[in-house]
Enzyme design. Structure first.
Site, mmCIF file in Angstrom:
data_model
loop_
_atom_site.group_PDB
_atom_site.id
_atom_site.type_symbol
_atom_site.label_atom_id
_atom_site.label_comp_id
_atom_site.label_asym_id
_atom_site.label_seq_id
_atom_site.Cartn_x
_atom_site.Cartn_y
_atom_site.Cartn_z
ATOM 1 N N MET A 19 0.992 -1.414 0.156
ATOM 2 C CA MET A 19 0.141 -0.127 0.024
ATOM 3 C C MET A 19 0.698 0.910 0.012
ATOM 4 O O MET A 19 0.878 2.837 -0.267
ATOM 5 C CB MET A 19 -0.337 0.138 0.886
ATOM 6 N N GLU A 98 -0.394 -6.435 9.238
ATOM 7 C CA GLU A 98 -1.573 -5.989 10.632
ATOM 8 C C GLU A 98 -1.135 -6.827 11.306
ATOM 9 O O GLU A 98 -2.301 -8.117 11.581
ATOM 10 C CB GLU A 98 -2.776 -6.467 10.279
ATOM 11 N N LYS A 103 2.434 -3.391 14.955
ATOM 12 C CA LYS A 103 1.977 -1.795 15.252
ATOM 13 C C LYS A 103 2.228 -1.052 16.657
ATOM 14 O O LYS A 103 2.229 0.165 16.773
ATOM 15 C CB LYS A 103 0.291 -2.017 15.288
ATOM 16 N N SER A 125 -7.290 -2.927 8.407
ATOM 17 C CA SER A 125 -8.171 -3.541 7.537
ATOM 18 C C SER A 125 -8.610 -4.293 9.007
ATOM 19 O O SER A 125 -10.199 -3.502 9.144
ATOM 20 C CB SER A 125 -8.022 -4.435 6.788
ATOM 21 N N HIS A 148 -7.882 4.280 5.345
ATOM 22 C CA HIS A 148 -8.105 2.821 4.794
ATOM 23 C C HIS A 148 -8.421 3.281 3.363
ATOM 24 O O HIS A 148 -9.428 3.587 3.154
ATOM 25 C CB HIS A 148 -9.304 1.890 5.736
ATOM 26 N N ASN A 199 -15.300 -3.300 2.005
ATOM 27 C CA ASN A 199 -15.063 -4.749 2.267
ATOM 28 C C ASN A 199 -15.989 -5.839 2.912
ATOM 29 O O ASN A 199 -15.949 -7.476 2.455
ATOM 30 C CB ASN A 199 -13.735 -5.345 3.052
#
Length: 234
Positions: A19, A98, A103, A125, A148, A199
């Site tokens: 991304m 993720e 994180k 996400s 996002h 999603n």
């Protein structure tokens, strides 16, 4: 005290994998100096090649002139130093894998490098990011939300901005305004749900598609035909 968009000159994009390059390109095309960070030189090298191709595509498609592409490209820098990426920055876009522990660790590091009023947004996400920031730097929660993006980030307009339990209204407005300045379409969620809007809708479509195919209702060719002759033209 909350930031105005005019207060933001530089953006740190943390994570240069799938991304990161497209997101960095979008911010740079919006006129912001953008620092793309990864711990890996190899990842940054791949990101650089991806950006070269992305900008060439935009020029070939007539989206940007050669001069506009060169100017936006010049606003992107690459670094493996988190200190260099975040130094003097008041807007941070996190887009690493993720993994909760990774994180939390990154949020703790960033907390010590950016001003107290810096906005921090995450591309998470399905992982709820708000408990992770609460663990890492609870004082940051009013200035923390999601941004996002969808692949390819440099092309698709949608960016979903989900409010956390302590996210300030000013933060929601500022993030949306900045995204619009970059040509994006922010969709606001009043609370986080795994998968956000698109999603979750996509997962329901996938379930029905597999049901139709698995139960012999139609084959893939007829399914494709039905979609192209209905959803697409509408």
């Amino acid at each position: 005290m909350f930031l105005k968009i005019g207060d933001i000159r530089s953006i740190a994009v943390l994570g240069a994998g799938v991304m990161g390059p497209g997101i960095a390109q979008s911010y740079a095309m919006g006129g912001f100096e953008t620092r793309l960070w990864s711990r890996s030189e190899a990842t940054l090298e791949r990101a650089g090649k991806m950006l070269d191709g992305n900008f060439d595509t935009f020029v070939e498609a007539g989206v940007l002139t050669r001069e506009q592409a060169a100017a936006a490209h010049s606003r992107i820098s690459f670094t493996t130093s988190l200190e260099r990426a975040c130094g003097g920055v008041r807007y941070v876009q996190e887009t690493i894998a993720e993994q909760p522990e990774a994180k939390v660790s990154l949020f703790k590091e960033v907390d010590g490098l950016v001003p107290p009023d810096a906005l921090i947004v995450t591309n998470t996400s399905f992982l709820d990011p708000f408990p992770l920031m609460e663990e890492a730097a609870p004082d940051r929660l009013p200035y923390f939300t999601t941004a996002h993006w969808y692949v390819p980030a440099q092309i698709l307009p949608l960016v979903e901005v989900a409010r956390g339990p302590r996210t300030a209204e000013e933060t929601m407005r500022s993030v949306a305004e900045l995204l619009r300045a970059c040509g994006k379409t922010p969709a606001r969620l009043e609370k986080f749900v795994p998968g956000y809007i698109v999603n979750r809708i996509q997962s329901l479509l996938d379930t029905e598609i597999f049901y139709l195919l698995d139960h012999g209702v139609c084959d893939a060719e007829q399914l494709d035909l039905a979609v192209k002759a209905s959803f697409v033209p509408r």
